[in-house]
Design a protein around this motif. Structure first.
Motif, PDB file in Angstrom:
ATOM      1  N   HIS A 122      74.778 -53.981-122.077  1.00  0.00           N
ATOM      2  CA  HIS A 122      74.431 -54.233-120.680  1.00  0.00           C
ATOM      3  C   HIS A 122      73.288 -53.325-120.215  1.00  0.00           C
ATOM      4  CE1 HIS A 122      77.394 -57.274-119.743  1.00  0.00           C
ATOM      5  NE2 HIS A 122      78.298 -56.571-120.395  1.00  0.00           N
ATOM      6  N   ALA A 123      73.216 -52.126-120.744  1.00  0.00           N
ATOM      7  CA  ALA A 123      72.091 -51.258-120.412  1.00  0.00           C
ATOM      8  C   ALA A 123      70.779 -51.858-120.909  1.00  0.00           C
ATOM      9  CB  ALA A 123      72.303 -49.872-121.005  1.00  0.00           C
ATOM     10  N   GLU A 124      70.805 -52.431-122.108  1.00  0.00           N
ATOM     11  CA  GLU A 124      69.607 -53.073-122.646  1.00  0.00           C
ATOM     12  C   GLU A 124      69.208 -54.283-121.811  1.00  0.00           C
ATOM     13  OE1 GLU A 124      70.300 -51.823-127.353  1.00  0.00           O
ATOM     14  OE2 GLU A 124      70.796 -53.846-126.655  1.00  0.00           O
ATOM     15  N   ARG A 125      70.194 -55.051-121.364  1.00  0.00           N
ATOM     16  CA  ARG A 125      69.892 -56.191-120.499  1.00  0.00           C
ATOM     17  C   ARG A 125      69.242 -55.729-119.195  1.00  0.00           C
ATOM     18  NH1 ARG A 125      74.133 -61.129-120.379  1.00  0.00           N
ATOM     19  NH2 ARG A 125      73.348 -62.120-122.254  1.00  0.00           N
ATOM     20  N   CYS A 126      69.749 -54.638-118.647  1.00  0.00           N
ATOM     21  CA  CYS A 126      69.175 -54.120-117.401  1.00  0.00           C
ATOM     22  C   CYS A 126      67.740 -53.640-117.628  1.00  0.00           C
ATOM     23  CB  CYS A 126      70.048 -52.996-116.857  1.00  0.00           C
ATOM     24  SG  CYS A 126      71.623 -53.577-116.154  1.00  0.00           S
ATOM     25  N   ASP A 127      67.494 -53.003-118.753  1.00  0.00           N
ATOM     26  CA  ASP A 127      66.128 -52.569-119.069  1.00  0.00           C
ATOM     27  C   ASP A 127      65.187 -53.774-119.180  1.00  0.00           C
ATOM     28  OD1 ASP A 127      66.874 -49.927-119.077  1.00  0.00           O
ATOM     29  OD2 ASP A 127      67.069 -49.787-121.265  1.00  0.00           O
ATOM     30  N   GLU A 128      65.661 -54.847-119.798  1.00  0.00           N
ATOM     31  CA  GLU A 128      64.844 -56.060-119.921  1.00  0.00           C
ATOM     32  C   GLU A 128      64.532 -56.644-118.546  1.00  0.00           C
ATOM     33  OE1 GLU A 128      67.338 -58.418-122.359  1.00  0.00           O
ATOM     34  OE2 GLU A 128      66.795 -57.428-124.239  1.00  0.00           O
ATOM     35  N   LEU A 129      65.501 -56.635-117.655  1.00  0.00           N
ATOM     36  CA  LEU A 129      65.272 -57.160-116.310  1.00  0.00           C
ATOM     37  C   LEU A 129      64.292 -56.297-115.530  1.00  0.00           C
ATOM     38  CD1 LEU A 129      68.894 -58.234-115.322  1.00  0.00           C
ATOM     39  CD2 LEU A 129      66.967 -59.736-115.818  1.00  0.00           C
ATOM     40  N   LEU A 130      64.429 -54.989-115.652  1.00  0.00           N
ATOM     41  CA  LEU A 130      63.500 -54.099-114.956  1.00  0.00           C
ATOM     42  C   LEU A 130      62.071 -54.316-115.433  1.00  0.00           C
ATOM     43  CD1 LEU A 130      65.570 -50.780-114.852  1.00  0.00           C
ATOM     44  CD2 LEU A 130      64.929 -52.216-112.909  1.00  0.00           C
ATOM     45  N   ALA A 131      61.906 -54.496-116.744  1.00  0.00           N
ATOM     46  CA  ALA A 131      60.564 -54.744-117.286  1.00  0.00           C
ATOM     47  C   ALA A 131      60.010 -56.076-116.783  1.00  0.00           C
ATOM     48  CB  ALA A 131      60.609 -54.732-118.809  1.00  0.00           C
ATOM     49  N   ALA A 132      60.887 -57.057-116.605  1.00  0.00           N
ATOM     50  CA  ALA A 132      60.438 -58.383-116.167  1.00  0.00           C
ATOM     51  C   ALA A 132      60.170 -58.441-114.672  1.00  0.00           C
ATOM     52  CB  ALA A 132      61.486 -59.429-116.541  1.00  0.00           C
ATOM     53  N   CYS A 133      60.712 -57.494-113.915  1.00  0.00           N
ATOM     54  CA  CYS A 133      60.579 -57.519-112.459  1.00  0.00           C
ATOM     55  C   CYS A 133      59.451 -56.617-111.962  1.00  0.00           C
ATOM     56  CB  CYS A 133      61.902 -57.126-111.803  1.00  0.00           C
ATOM     57  SG  CYS A 133      63.184 -58.390-111.928  1.00  0.00           S
ATOM     58  N   GLN A 134      58.375 -56.535-112.726  1.00  0.00           N
ATOM     59  CA  GLN A 134      57.189 -55.846-112.230  1.00  0.00           C
ATOM     60  C   GLN A 134      56.532 -56.660-111.121  1.00  0.00           C
ATOM     61  OE1 GLN A 134      56.537 -52.591-113.531  1.00  0.00           O
ATOM     62  NE2 GLN A 134      58.600 -53.193-114.192  1.00  0.00           N
ATOM     63  N   GLU A 135      56.829 -57.941-111.095  1.00  0.00           N
ATOM     64  CA  GLU A 135      56.480 -58.833-109.997  1.00  0.00           C
ATOM     65  C   GLU A 135      57.780 -59.491-109.525  1.00  0.00           C
ATOM     66  OE1 GLU A 135      53.595 -61.613-111.297  1.00  0.00           O
ATOM     67  OE2 GLU A 135      52.068 -60.095-111.745  1.00  0.00           O
ATOM     68  N   PRO A 136      57.810 -59.976-108.287  1.00  0.00           N
ATOM     69  CA  PRO A 136      59.050 -60.573-107.780  1.00  0.00           C
ATOM     70  C   PRO A 136      59.524 -61.730-108.660  1.00  0.00           C
ATOM     71  CG  PRO A 136      57.530 -60.172-105.979  1.00  0.00           C
ATOM     72  CD  PRO A 136      56.764 -59.902-107.244  1.00  0.00           C
ATOM     73  N   ARG A 137      60.808 -61.708-109.008  1.00  0.00           N
ATOM     74  CA  ARG A 137      61.391 -62.722-109.868  1.00  0.00           C
ATOM     75  C   ARG A 137      62.736 -63.163-109.308  1.00  0.00           C
ATOM     76  NH1 ARG A 137      57.038 -63.157-111.433  1.00  0.00           N
ATOM     77  NH2 ARG A 137      56.164 -62.854-113.539  1.00  0.00           N
ATOM     78  N   THR A 138      63.030 -64.456-109.463  1.00  0.00           N
ATOM     79  CA  THR A 138      64.346 -64.975-109.105  1.00  0.00           C
ATOM     80  C   THR A 138      65.280 -64.873-110.314  1.00  0.00           C
ATOM     81  OG1 THR A 138      63.881 -67.240-109.819  1.00  0.00           O
ATOM     82  CG2 THR A 138      63.271 -66.638-107.545  1.00  0.00           C
ATOM     83  N   ALA A 139      66.566 -65.022-110.044  1.00  0.00           N
ATOM     84  CA  ALA A 139      67.536 -65.040-111.139  1.00  0.00           C
ATOM     85  C   ALA A 139      67.233 -66.179-112.098  1.00  0.00           C
ATOM     86  CB  ALA A 139      68.951 -65.161-110.584  1.00  0.00           C
ATOM     87  N   ALA A 140      66.863 -67.344-111.558  1.00  0.00           N
ATOM     88  CA  ALA A 140      66.568 -68.493-112.426  1.00  0.00           C
ATOM     89  C   ALA A 140      65.367 -68.218-113.319  1.00  0.00           C
ATOM     90  CB  ALA A 140      66.312 -69.729-111.572  1.00  0.00           C
ATOM     91  N   GLN A 141      64.351 -67.556-112.800  1.00  0.00           N
ATOM     92  CA  GLN A 141      63.186 -67.218-113.613  1.00  0.00           C
ATOM     93  C   GLN A 141      63.533 -66.241-114.732  1.00  0.00           C
ATOM     94  OE1 GLN A 141      60.719 -65.890-110.326  1.00  0.00           O
ATOM     95  NE2 GLN A 141      59.299 -67.592-110.640  1.00  0.00           N
ATOM     96  N   LEU A 142      64.619 -65.495-114.545  1.00  0.00           N
ATOM     97  CA  LEU A 142      64.995 -64.464-115.511  1.00  0.00           C
ATOM     98  C   LEU A 142      66.015 -64.950-116.531  1.00  0.00           C
ATOM     99  CD1 LEU A 142      65.184 -61.603-112.911  1.00  0.00           C
ATOM    100  CD2 LEU A 142      63.533 -61.719-114.792  1.00  0.00           C
ATOM    101  N   LEU A 143      66.411 -66.219-116.445  1.00  0.00           N
ATOM    102  CA  LEU A 143      67.378 -66.730-117.423  1.00  0.00           C
ATOM    103  C   LEU A 143      66.845 -66.610-118.846  1.00  0.00           C
ATOM    104  CD1 LEU A 143      68.939 -69.935-115.791  1.00  0.00           C
ATOM    105  CD2 LEU A 143      69.865 -67.614-115.915  1.00  0.00           C
TER     106      LEU A 143
END
Length: 346
Positions: A272-293
């Protein structure tokens, strides 16, 4: 995630659908099919002297009822009690049917009893309509929303009937089964009040879905509680399993019985920590949950999987937002987006 070097699987044989095998004296492992990519559930039959106790009941389909009917005919003792770990259809699905057939009472926590009824009866915040509104607000496209709407209330397809009364389980309760006490350990995040069963005199843990050997447990946010943080509660809950002896044989709802509780808890925390790191890297610009699937689930998802994936994506984003690593961005279009707090505010 590779667990072969850190977990021990002492039982090589796997029972066929509708069959059982002995995993410890008086403890039978019964395996039933599921109509999903995750194609099985493990159920447990505990010898209780003049009767047996069933733990979980399987998905509510006629084929599985037929497998149960044959299994009940093979049992040499009546069913005296049915324990349900949580409300999901593969666990609660045939509890009422089995109770009516055997006369055995059903035991479960209050949170699971009420959640099952909330979904079955489509109460506010737990209806298909409310789920679709939640996913739409988190950016899910019309095509996938339409597919989810077409499915309707699938909960009822797996839980054809629900009990209207039950024996309430509470964290710390001790249930005497076969001359041994089984302690109720309530965990959170995957379900409101998931009940695992720990037998300290036998070093056995019926973990339900809280601790699985090969896959990570789904953690989702419901429309009724849009800012909920179930991932934090899940991580806190599994941390408590570290207090159990390392020699404990874990009897999970999916996968094979295993030993290595601390290793598995560590793997799940890391996952889960790795998943959170991936999300943080992807959210350098605004992202929705659907965009992050695609970030969290880089594979093709069927409609059933999209439902769980959206709930889990929102859970991870809420976790990061409540930890102040992400913040919500309001662009005035009623769509929720998240951006890293390490960036300047727009």
């Amino acid at each position: 995630m590779n667990t072969s070097s850190t977990l021990h699987f002492p039982i090589d044989e796997i029972p066929e659908a509708g069959q059982w095998l002995t995993v410890a004296p008086g403890v039978q492992w019964l395996r039933m099919p599921l109509p999903f990519a995750l194609d099985h559930i493990n159920l447990w039959i505990l010898d209780d002297g003049d009767s047996v106790t069933l733990v979980d009941t399987g998905f509510g389909l006629p084929d599985i009822q037929a497998l149960w009917a044959a299994a009940l005919d093979r049992l040499d003792k009546p069913v005296g009690r049915i324990i349900v770990t949580h409300y999901h259809p593969d666990h609660l699905g045939l509890a009422e049917w089995l109770s009516q057939r055997t006369g055995a009472p059903i035991s479960m926590t209050q949170g699971e009893f009420l959640m099952g009824h909330a979904l079955w009866h489509q109460l506010p915040g737990f209806s298909t309509e409310d789920m679709l509104a939640q996913f739409r607000r988190h950016g899910l496209d019309a095509t996938r929303l339409g597919a989810l709407e077409k499915r309707g209330n699938r909960y009822r397809s797996g839980v054809p009937s629900l009990p209207d009364r039950y024996n309430r389980l509470i964290h710390g309760d001790r249930i005497a089964i076969g001359g041994h006490d089984w302690q109720v350990i309530v965990g959170y995040g995957h379900a409101p009040e998931h009940a695992a069963l720990w037998c300290p005199t036998r070093d056995l843990l019926i973990s339900g879905d809280m601790l699985l050997p090969r896959i990570s447990t789904n953690v989702s946010v419901f429309a009724a509680t849009p800012h909920d943080d179930p991932l934090r509660r899940f991580l806190e809950s599994i941390h408590h399993f570290n207090d159990l002896p390392e020699r404990t044989l874990v009897l999970p709802s999916h996968g094979r019985p295993f030993q290595g509780i601390r290793a598995r808890v560590s793997q799940l925390v890391t996952h889960h920590a790795e998943r959170c790191d991936e999300l943080l890297a992807a959210c350098q610009e605004p992202r929705t949950a659907a965009q992050l699937l695609e970030t969290l689930f880089p594979r093709e998802l069927d409609t059933h999987q999209v439902m769980f994936a959206m709930g889990e994506a929102i859970a991870h984003l809420n976790y990061l937002a409540q930890g102040r690593d992400l913040r919500e961005v309001d662009d005035g279009d009623d769509v929720v987006r998240f951006i890293s707090t390490a960036l300047p505010k727009h």
